[in-house]
Design a protein around this motif. Sequence first.
Motif, PDB file in Angstrom:
ATOM      1  N   ARG A 111     -32.025 -16.548  20.320  1.00 48.50           N
ATOM      2  CA  ARG A 111     -30.834 -16.469  21.054  1.00 48.50           C
ATOM      3  C   ARG A 111     -31.319 -15.971  22.421  1.00 48.50           C
ATOM      4  O   ARG A 111     -31.895 -15.008  22.614  1.00 48.50           O
ATOM      5  N   GLY A 112     -30.728 -16.506  23.398  1.00 47.85           N
ATOM      6  CA  GLY A 112     -30.744 -16.020  24.836  1.00 47.85           C
ATOM      7  C   GLY A 112     -29.129 -15.505  25.262  1.00 47.85           C
ATOM      8  O   GLY A 112     -28.382 -16.483  25.257  1.00 47.85           O
ATOM      9  N   ILE A 114     -33.980 -18.870  28.275  1.00 45.30           N
ATOM     10  CA  ILE A 114     -34.629 -17.693  27.503  1.00 45.30           C
ATOM     11  C   ILE A 114     -34.667 -18.026  26.016  1.00 45.30           C
ATOM     12  O   ILE A 114     -35.904 -17.581  25.139  1.00 45.30           O
ATOM     13  N   ALA A 115     -33.532 -18.711  25.499  1.00 46.31           N
ATOM     14  CA  ALA A 115     -33.629 -19.121  24.071  1.00 46.31           C
ATOM     15  C   ALA A 115     -34.785 -20.308  23.762  1.00 46.31           C
ATOM     16  O   ALA A 115     -35.360 -20.008  22.818  1.00 46.31           O
ATOM     17  N   ALA A 116     -35.015 -21.160  24.870  1.00 48.78           N
ATOM     18  CA  ALA A 116     -35.958 -22.119  24.810  1.00 48.78           C
ATOM     19  C   ALA A 116     -37.450 -21.229  24.417  1.00 48.78           C
ATOM     20  O   ALA A 116     -38.040 -21.671  23.633  1.00 48.78           O
ATOM     21  N   GLY A 120     -31.868 -16.328  41.640  1.00 42.50           N
ATOM     22  CA  GLY A 120     -32.655 -14.984  41.773  1.00 42.50           C
ATOM     23  C   GLY A 120     -33.532 -14.806  40.536  1.00 42.50           C
ATOM     24  O   GLY A 120     -33.387 -15.584  39.296  1.00 42.50           O
ATOM     25  N   ILE A 121     -33.868 -13.222  40.026  1.00 40.27           N
ATOM     26  CA  ILE A 121     -34.600 -13.151  38.723  1.00 40.27           C
ATOM     27  C   ILE A 121     -33.627 -12.514  37.950  1.00 40.27           C
ATOM     28  O   ILE A 121     -33.862 -12.397  36.723  1.00 40.27           O
ATOM     29  N   MET A 122     -32.365 -11.879  38.362  1.00 44.00           N
ATOM     30  CA  MET A 122     -31.402 -11.129  37.610  1.00 44.00           C
ATOM     31  C   MET A 122     -31.073 -11.719  36.047  1.00 44.00           C
ATOM     32  O   MET A 122     -31.421 -10.991  35.197  1.00 44.00           O
ATOM     33  N   ASP A 123     -30.814 -12.993  36.112  1.00 43.61           N
ATOM     34  CA  ASP A 123     -30.125 -13.718  35.028  1.00 43.61           C
ATOM     35  C   ASP A 123     -31.015 -13.579  33.821  1.00 43.61           C
ATOM     36  O   ASP A 123     -30.876 -13.430  32.742  1.00 43.61           O
ATOM     37  N   GLN A 124     -32.423 -14.121  34.275  1.00 43.89           N
ATOM     38  CA  GLN A 124     -33.352 -13.998  33.330  1.00 43.89           C
ATOM     39  C   GLN A 124     -33.873 -12.741  32.615  1.00 43.89           C
ATOM     40  O   GLN A 124     -34.028 -12.504  31.430  1.00 43.89           O
TER      41      GLN A 124
END
Length: 394
Positions: free
Chosen positions: A29-30, A138-140, A176-180
């Motif tokens: 899960r992501g 991220i789930a991938a 940007g980087i926040m989400d990941q």
Amino acid sequence: MSELLDARTEQLVTEFGRRFGDTPTHVSRGPGRVNLIGEHTDYNDGFVLPVALERDVRFVIRPRADRSVRLYSVDFDEGFTFDLDKIAYDGDRLWANYIQGMAASLQREGLDLVGLDAVLSGNIPRASGLSSSAALEIAAAEAFLTAAGKHGVLAGTRLAQLAQRAENEFVGVNCGIMDQFISVLGKKNHALLIDCRSLDYELVPVPPEAALVIGNTRASRSLANSAYNERRWECETGVGLLQEVLPGIRSLRDVTSEQLETHRQRLPERVYRRCQHVVSENARVLQMVEALRNGDLSTAGRLMNASHTSLRDHYEVSSPALDAMVDAMQSVPGCYGARLTGAGFGGCAVALVRPGAEQAVADAIFEQYPKVTNIWPEVYVTTAADGARVTEIK
Ligand code: ADP
Ligand code: MG
């Protein structure tokens, strides 16, 4: 039993059997995310404070002995197969590019992947500012790493960077980087303070007396892209002009509100207002962290309200729909504060509310928002959830 082995996963397992005639070995899960405060600060080297959502994208997978990746997306009712040695952008299946891009990014990092069969689906509204794309990446990533027996070999921050690279370079979206970052590193009942310059981060407890209500305006975000680029450029202009008198600064992150006021006359009025938002918003993120640590939810709510006002009046990225959504949220006594979240011009607003007041806030939204906009909204109640996970399916 792992919380990932629920009815949603069971459905994916059934679908996997139908598609591939076998049982999956793992589920990954992501989660999506909502940013509590710190908007348009990320590209100014500043601070953000997101939480991971309970809503997520999931993969059920089974590793293969060859280099083939066979995917089936439940939500698009569409399959896609690719070879790990022949990854190429597909103009027809955008969703699959996030997954291909993630595989390419992991392989470029020197990780030997193996093929897999996967069925995936999500319950994060897409293209609504809750970052279904990062959740998918991220789930991938967790699926590929698990299939290759490499789960956990990458530091969370590195994994987030590789996912961001996949989205920037393979999919071609300038995020940007926040989400990941939050999708990997989120923690139940916590927000994550991220320093977007150093990528240092810190978990901040969200007091149990606080719940989150997210209102989806379902309004078009068509203005968001051009405005985003314009705002970035205005911030850079501000930094350039301020550097003439403050040679030590590299970005708006380094400017205090006193300095900004002192040198205000050097800036065109509009650039000044953009800078005013970013400088004050960075300060608000740090004050919000203090307020949450102290369990002071009225201050936390006031900071969120102030953030919305600043985004509306100084940064000018709100919209009539977002303002109507925030007004409806703020009209309920159990709401500590509310603001637009994400880039603006549509998407979602987030409210910090007293547990028990969620339904009253939702009722106020359904009652007031459509009258102003003629749009039927969606409302999601959530708490701060855990980041990415993988569980074995026995
Ligand atoms: P968001 O704000 O939700 O991240 P984006 O436009 O960045 O919006 O990403 C949305 C895209 O991510 C979708 O168009 C789709 O290609 C992909 N995506 C998101 N969720 C899923 C899902 N459950 N299944 C397949 N693809 C998905
Ligand atoms: Mg996205």
